[in-house]
Write a protein that holds these residues in place. Structure first.
Motif, PDB file in Angstrom:
ATOM      1  N   ALA A 197      18.416  76.318 -34.790  1.00  0.00           N
ATOM      2  CA  ALA A 197      18.149  74.889 -34.951  1.00  0.00           C
ATOM      3  C   ALA A 197      18.631  74.353 -36.293  1.00  0.00           C
ATOM      4  CB  ALA A 197      16.651  74.625 -34.800  1.00  0.00           C
ATOM      5  N   ASP A 198      18.835  75.249 -37.263  1.00  0.00           N
ATOM      6  CA  ASP A 198      19.216  74.808 -38.609  1.00  0.00           C
ATOM      7  C   ASP A 198      20.284  75.729 -39.195  1.00  0.00           C
ATOM      8  OD1 ASP A 198      19.081  73.389 -41.058  1.00  0.00           O
ATOM      9  OD2 ASP A 198      17.613  74.823 -41.846  1.00  0.00           O
ATOM     10  N   PRO A 199      21.484  75.719 -38.622  1.00  0.00           N
ATOM     11  CA  PRO A 199      22.528  76.669 -39.041  1.00  0.00           C
ATOM     12  C   PRO A 199      22.985  76.499 -40.488  1.00  0.00           C
ATOM     13  CG  PRO A 199      23.437  74.983 -37.592  1.00  0.00           C
ATOM     14  CD  PRO A 199      21.951  74.840 -37.543  1.00  0.00           C
ATOM     15  N   ASP A 200      22.910  75.271 -41.029  1.00  0.00           N
ATOM     16  CA  ASP A 200      23.377  75.062 -42.406  1.00  0.00           C
ATOM     17  C   ASP A 200      22.240  75.064 -43.420  1.00  0.00           C
ATOM     18  OD1 ASP A 200      22.161  72.678 -41.830  1.00  0.00           O
ATOM     19  OD2 ASP A 200      23.962  71.442 -42.031  1.00  0.00           O
ATOM     20  N   GLY A 201      21.016  75.266 -42.961  1.00  0.00           N
ATOM     21  CA  GLY A 201      19.878  75.379 -43.856  1.00  0.00           C
ATOM     22  C   GLY A 201      19.425  74.082 -44.494  1.00  0.00           C
ATOM     23  N   LYS A 202      19.848  72.953 -43.959  1.00  0.00           N
ATOM     24  CA  LYS A 202      19.495  71.663 -44.551  1.00  0.00           C
ATOM     25  C   LYS A 202      18.225  71.044 -43.958  1.00  0.00           C
ATOM     26  CE  LYS A 202      24.224  70.459 -45.918  1.00  0.00           C
ATOM     27  NZ  LYS A 202      25.329  69.481 -45.793  1.00  0.00           N
ATOM     28  N   ASN A 203      17.777  71.563 -42.819  1.00  0.00           N
ATOM     29  CA  ASN A 203      16.583  71.014 -42.164  1.00  0.00           C
ATOM     30  C   ASN A 203      15.729  72.165 -41.649  1.00  0.00           C
ATOM     31  OD1 ASN A 203      14.668  69.433 -40.922  1.00  0.00           O
ATOM     32  ND2 ASN A 203      16.017  68.680 -39.309  1.00  0.00           N
ATOM     33  N   PRO A 204      15.036  72.868 -42.535  1.00  0.00           N
ATOM     34  CA  PRO A 204      14.334  74.095 -42.152  1.00  0.00           C
ATOM     35  C   PRO A 204      13.235  73.909 -41.102  1.00  0.00           C
ATOM     36  CG  PRO A 204      13.711  73.404 -44.362  1.00  0.00           C
ATOM     37  CD  PRO A 204      14.882  72.569 -43.974  1.00  0.00           C
ATOM     38  N   GLY A 205      12.726  72.701 -40.936  1.00  0.00           N
ATOM     39  CA  GLY A 205      11.673  72.485 -39.944  1.00  0.00           C
ATOM     40  C   GLY A 205      12.173  72.007 -38.607  1.00  0.00           C
ATOM     41  N   ALA A 206      13.498  71.963 -38.424  1.00  0.00           N
ATOM     42  CA  ALA A 206      14.081  71.379 -37.212  1.00  0.00           C
ATOM     43  C   ALA A 206      13.650  72.088 -35.939  1.00  0.00           C
ATOM     44  CB  ALA A 206      15.613  71.390 -37.324  1.00  0.00           C
ATOM     45  N   TRP A 207      13.454  73.388 -36.014  1.00  0.00           N
ATOM     46  CA  TRP A 207      13.174  74.187 -34.818  1.00  0.00           C
ATOM     47  C   TRP A 207      11.841  73.830 -34.160  1.00  0.00           C
ATOM     48  CZ3 TRP A 207       9.017  77.643 -34.402  1.00  0.00           C
ATOM     49  CH2 TRP A 207       8.258  77.784 -35.575  1.00  0.00           C
ATOM     50  N   ALA A 208      10.931  73.183 -34.898  1.00  0.00           N
ATOM     51  CA  ALA A 208       9.597  72.889 -34.357  1.00  0.00           C
ATOM     52  C   ALA A 208       9.315  71.393 -34.350  1.00  0.00           C
ATOM     53  CB  ALA A 208       8.533  73.620 -35.175  1.00  0.00           C
ATOM     54  N   GLN A 209      10.325  70.605 -34.042  1.00  0.00           N
ATOM     55  CA  GLN A 209      10.158  69.154 -34.035  1.00  0.00           C
ATOM     56  C   GLN A 209      10.092  68.551 -32.645  1.00  0.00           C
ATOM     57  OE1 GLN A 209      13.271  67.749 -36.666  1.00  0.00           O
ATOM     58  NE2 GLN A 209      12.037  68.141 -38.494  1.00  0.00           N
ATOM     59  N   GLU A 210      10.186  69.387 -31.631  1.00  0.00           N
ATOM     60  CA  GLU A 210      10.022  68.938 -30.251  1.00  0.00           C
ATOM     61  C   GLU A 210       9.225  69.985 -29.486  1.00  0.00           C
ATOM     62  OE1 GLU A 210      10.742  66.023 -29.158  1.00  0.00           O
ATOM     63  OE2 GLU A 210      11.955  65.302 -30.841  1.00  0.00           O
ATOM     64  N   GLY A 217       0.765  82.048 -31.012  1.00  0.00           N
ATOM     65  CA  GLY A 217      -0.674  81.857 -31.026  1.00  0.00           C
ATOM     66  C   GLY A 217      -1.266  81.676 -29.650  1.00  0.00           C
ATOM     67  N   ALA A 218      -2.486  81.184 -29.614  1.00  0.00           N
ATOM     68  CA  ALA A 218      -3.201  81.042 -28.347  1.00  0.00           C
ATOM     69  C   ALA A 218      -2.598  79.969 -27.451  1.00  0.00           C
ATOM     70  CB  ALA A 218      -4.671  80.725 -28.624  1.00  0.00           C
ATOM     71  N   TYR A 219      -1.906  78.986 -28.049  1.00  0.00           N
ATOM     72  CA  TYR A 219      -1.384  77.871 -27.260  1.00  0.00           C
ATOM     73  C   TYR A 219       0.083  77.584 -27.584  1.00  0.00           C
ATOM     74  CZ  TYR A 219      -6.252  77.049 -26.084  1.00  0.00           C
ATOM     75  OH  TYR A 219      -7.536  77.202 -25.623  1.00  0.00           O
ATOM     76  N   ILE A 220       0.777  77.050 -26.588  1.00  0.00           N
ATOM     77  CA  ILE A 220       2.178  76.642 -26.705  1.00  0.00           C
ATOM     78  C   ILE A 220       2.239  75.130 -26.526  1.00  0.00           C
ATOM     79  CG2 ILE A 220       4.518  76.984 -25.814  1.00  0.00           C
ATOM     80  CD1 ILE A 220       3.359  79.416 -24.243  1.00  0.00           C
ATOM     81  N   LEU A 221       3.035  74.459 -27.326  1.00  0.00           N
ATOM     82  CA  LEU A 221       3.191  73.013 -27.175  1.00  0.00           C
ATOM     83  C   LEU A 221       4.076  72.728 -25.959  1.00  0.00           C
ATOM     84  CD1 LEU A 221       2.680  70.160 -28.140  1.00  0.00           C
ATOM     85  CD2 LEU A 221       4.588  70.408 -29.751  1.00  0.00           C
ATOM     86  N   GLU A 222       3.466  72.227 -24.886  1.00  0.00           N
ATOM     87  CA  GLU A 222       4.178  71.989 -23.628  1.00  0.00           C
ATOM     88  C   GLU A 222       4.867  70.629 -23.600  1.00  0.00           C
ATOM     89  OE1 GLU A 222       2.932  72.739 -19.091  1.00  0.00           O
ATOM     90  OE2 GLU A 222       1.904  71.019 -19.995  1.00  0.00           O
ATOM     91  N   SER A 223       4.179  69.593 -24.083  1.00  0.00           N
ATOM     92  CA  SER A 223       4.774  68.258 -24.079  1.00  0.00           C
ATOM     93  C   SER A 223       4.328  67.505 -25.323  1.00  0.00           C
ATOM     94  CB  SER A 223       4.377  67.474 -22.819  1.00  0.00           C
ATOM     95  OG  SER A 223       2.980  67.230 -22.799  1.00  0.00           O
ATOM     96  N   TRP A 224       5.168  66.578 -25.760  1.00  0.00           N
ATOM     97  CA  TRP A 224       4.912  65.854 -27.006  1.00  0.00           C
ATOM     98  C   TRP A 224       5.505  64.459 -26.885  1.00  0.00           C
ATOM     99  CZ3 TRP A 224       6.738  68.069 -32.410  1.00  0.00           C
ATOM    100  CH2 TRP A 224       6.275  67.238 -33.434  1.00  0.00           C
ATOM    101  N   LYS A 225       4.662  63.474 -26.728  1.00  0.00           N
ATOM    102  CA  LYS A 225       5.082  62.084 -26.757  1.00  0.00           C
ATOM    103  C   LYS A 225       4.780  61.598 -28.160  1.00  0.00           C
ATOM    104  CE  LYS A 225       5.009  57.838 -24.055  1.00  0.00           C
ATOM    105  NZ  LYS A 225       4.435  57.137 -22.862  1.00  0.00           N
ATOM    106  N   HIS A 226       5.804  61.515 -28.978  1.00  0.00           N
ATOM    107  CA  HIS A 226       5.622  61.276 -30.406  1.00  0.00           C
ATOM    108  C   HIS A 226       4.753  60.050 -30.682  1.00  0.00           C
ATOM    109  CE1 HIS A 226       8.192  64.415 -32.048  1.00  0.00           C
ATOM    110  NE2 HIS A 226       8.998  64.207 -31.017  1.00  0.00           N
ATOM    111  N   LEU A 249      -5.115  72.090 -24.194  1.00  0.00           N
ATOM    112  CA  LEU A 249      -5.610  71.213 -25.253  1.00  0.00           C
ATOM    113  C   LEU A 249      -4.788  69.936 -25.214  1.00  0.00           C
ATOM    114  CD1 LEU A 249      -5.788  73.720 -28.286  1.00  0.00           C
ATOM    115  CD2 LEU A 249      -7.587  73.211 -26.616  1.00  0.00           C
ATOM    116  N   GLU A 250      -5.459  68.808 -25.056  1.00  0.00           N
ATOM    117  CA  GLU A 250      -4.774  67.515 -25.061  1.00  0.00           C
ATOM    118  C   GLU A 250      -5.162  66.768 -26.334  1.00  0.00           C
ATOM    119  OE1 GLU A 250      -5.863  65.528 -21.470  1.00  0.00           O
ATOM    120  OE2 GLU A 250      -4.598  66.798 -20.193  1.00  0.00           O
ATOM    121  N   PHE A 251      -4.174  66.450 -27.166  1.00  0.00           N
ATOM    122  CA  PHE A 251      -4.427  65.785 -28.436  1.00  0.00           C
ATOM    123  C   PHE A 251      -4.025  64.320 -28.374  1.00  0.00           C
ATOM    124  CE2 PHE A 251      -4.197  70.213 -29.665  1.00  0.00           C
ATOM    125  CZ  PHE A 251      -5.181  70.329 -30.647  1.00  0.00           C
TER     126      PHE A 251
END
Length: 577
Positions: A197-210, A217-226, A249-251
């Motif tokens: 998700a971040d081949p050039d190292g400029k956006n280290p959090g990109a892999w977990a933005q969707e 862990g105990a749960y996986i993020l299945e859907s995310w309506k920002h 878990l519904e947040f």
């Protein structure tokens, strides 16, 4: 860790071990005053939750907020975790050994561990994740937590994986090392997903933005309506999946406490992490209203590099901050805004925190700076004398006053006080605004969206702001090393611009924290920690208001939600009856 929601609740004395349960302390509940007596949730496999609005990061290495941390500990798990009593217990670690010199930890991981996509999780994942979080290129605000590690000749932390074994070396014996391993910054992340998700190292959090990212862990993020909602589902590859009974878990993603409270009353939410400030008093005897012990401090923070102090000496700037602190009537805040008996904070390190040497750091014999200071100790707040002292300090700093004790127009003081969206923050800000206005200070309250608020404080794009910090582990260092000049959590900007003559000299503080981190004598270390707190508080850049407790509401049909003294909420073992 940054605290976003005001906990306007009574503060009780914390035990030396800081163990706490998640039981309701309001046992004298009046059923007629209960918000709701709804029957059990229509879907016993789903827990519906509101923590706050959308966090900036779901990457556990980059997150710095309590609500983001809560999401992290429910979707990732490390070598250790925290149980319902606040104890650190093994999670993915099958066992560990500590060398005789207490410098080398050897962890053996459990067998057959997997990521949520079914791929193998090994000790190498921890080596990668820890080195990534410690790497300056990742720009993790919490990278300084890795300063306890010994380093190799290349300056890289000394942690090595071999098969199912992980070896980590520390510089000096560290009494809280296992506590660190339960903290989000030490949770593993999947190397392949991160680098793709971040081949050039400029956006280290990109892999977990969707939604759909790999976790363990105990749960996986299945859907995310920002900015609206998130849905997490049970991870079948979780190491303890057989004991997870809530499937989903519904947040609700919202900082609107009124809306969340309305949804809770209507039966659309099972757990909310705050209530509107004007509802607090009416809920004190409600059996669904919980108050739990917490290690943390609610404060006001000054940007020492702001234009408010332009042209002043460091001593004058400190006196300005001290004067503004003295004017704050903390008694009024805890009695009329909080309404539930919070304890006034006398320092930034919270009451009840261990001292790292078998005792309590803040005892009756230690109050900063002393019991006569109206700014930090206020059993009997004397508004008249506090006002006189504040005027004297500001006069020494170059300000003029008229014969009524009001600032002369020739030397005005005007600034914005920045808060994030929250009914409690607003009420406290309005109280402080009135206190400052009593001598003619022009304070305008500015409300910002949460992520903007966090980024502006970090960047120093503010003059004065509300501040809150929940301890990450039970040792004073995590309330003190965050203020070093290189720390990403140093929102007062101390030492960030040493050329500015209006700022405190901060090299000595950095050196003192370094000395603490290399100290092998625990008694001496405690003395040095007190010295560091004295140095921090003498800048008056941090203005403590009260010590946190945690408040939340949970339906009577929900059980086994674990709430720790560090404000983390663990939902994986919840039950809906």
């Amino acid at each position: 860790m940054k605290k976003r929601l005001v906990s306007l609740v009574i503060v009780t004395c914390l035990a030396a071990t800081m163990l706490t349960g998640c039981g309701n302390k309001n046992n004298s509940a009046d059923k007629d005053q209960a918000v709701t007596e709804n029957a059990a949730s229509s879907d016993k496999s789903t827990l519906r939750i509101n923590l706050a609005s959308e966090p900036k990061y779901l990457d556990p290495a980059l997150n710095t907020t309590v609500d983001g941390g809560c999401l992290a500990v429910n979707s990732f798990v490390g070598l250790f975790t925290t149980d319902k009593d606040g104890k650190v217990i093994p999670a993915l670690a099958e066992s560990y050994e500590l060398s005789d010199d207490k410098l080398t930890y050897t962890f053996k991981l459990k067998e057959n561990l997997k990521w949520s996509d079914g791929t193998e999780l090994t000790a190498a994942d921890f080596e990668y994740s820890w080195k990534r979080a410690a790497d300056p290129e990742t720009a993790a605000d919490y990278s300084y937590l890795y300063d306890v590690f010994a380093k190799d000749k290349d300056g890289i932390i000394d942690v090595k994986a071999e098969g199912n074994t992980l070896t980590a070396k520390v510089k000096v014996p560290c009494t809280y090392f296992l506590d660190l391993l339960a903290f989000p910054t030490f949770l593993p992340v999947p190397k392949k997903a991160v680098e793709v998700a971040d081949p050039d190292g400029k956006n280290p959090g990109a892999w977990a933005q969707e939604a759909g990212f790999v976790s363990n862990g105990a749960y996986i993020l299945e859907s995310w309506k920002h900015n609206e909602n998130m849905v997490y589902v049970k991870n079948p590859n979780y190491y303890d999946a057989e004991n997870v009974t809530v499937e989903k878990l519904e947040f609700m993603l919202s900082a609107d406490q009124t809306a969340a409270y309305a949804a809770y009353k209507a039966g659309d939410l099972d757990f909310i992490d705050a209530v509107p400030n004007d509802e607090t008093a009416s809920l004190l005897n409600n059996k669904e209203f919980y108050v739990t012990d917490q290690l943390g401090t609610y404060s006001v923070v000054f940007n020492v590099n702001s234009d408010l102090f332009k042209g002043k000496t460091a001593e004058q700037a400190s006196k300005i901050r001290q004067a503004l602190s003295l004017l704050i009537n903390r008694d009024y805040i805890v009695e009329n805004v909080g309404q539930t008996g919070q304890k006034i904070a006398t320092s930034f390190v919270p009451e009840g925190m261990a001292d790292g040497n078998g005792g309590i750091f803040k005892s009756d014999e230690y109050d900063y700076p002393d019991k006569a200071s109206h700014g930090y100790f206020s059993e009997e707040y004397d508004e008249k004398s506090a006002r006189e002292e504040a005027i004297a300090l500001l006069t020494e700093a170059g300000y003029k006053f008229d014969d009524k004790g009001m600032l002369d127009p020739s030397t005005p003081i005007a600034f914005e006080y920045v808060i994030n969206e929250d009914t409690g923050h607003k009420a406290i800000a309005e109280s402080i605004q009135q206190d400052w206005n009593s001598i003619g200070v022009e304070c305008t309250i500015q409300t910002s969206e949460w992520n903007t608020f966090v980024q502006d404080r970090k960047a120093g794009a503010f003059t004065v702001a509300r501040h809150g910090w929940s301890a990450d582990f039970n040792d004073p260092i995590n309330m003190l090393d965050m203020w070093t000049s290189t720390s990403g959590n140093n929102e007062a900007q101390l030492g960030k611009n040493p050329e500015n003559k209006a700022t405190p000299e901060w090299k000595s503080y950095d050196e003192l924290i370094g000395k603490i981190n290399n100290c092998t004598d625990f008694a001496e270390r405690t003395t040095l920690l007190h010295q560091a707190e004295d140095m921090l508080m003498s800048t008056w850049a941090i203005c403590p208001i009260y010590y946190y407790n945690d408040v939340y509401m949970m339906k009577s049909y929900v059980e086994n939600v674990s709430v720790t003294p560090f404000a983390m909420k663990y939902f994986m073992y919840a039950k809906i009856s």
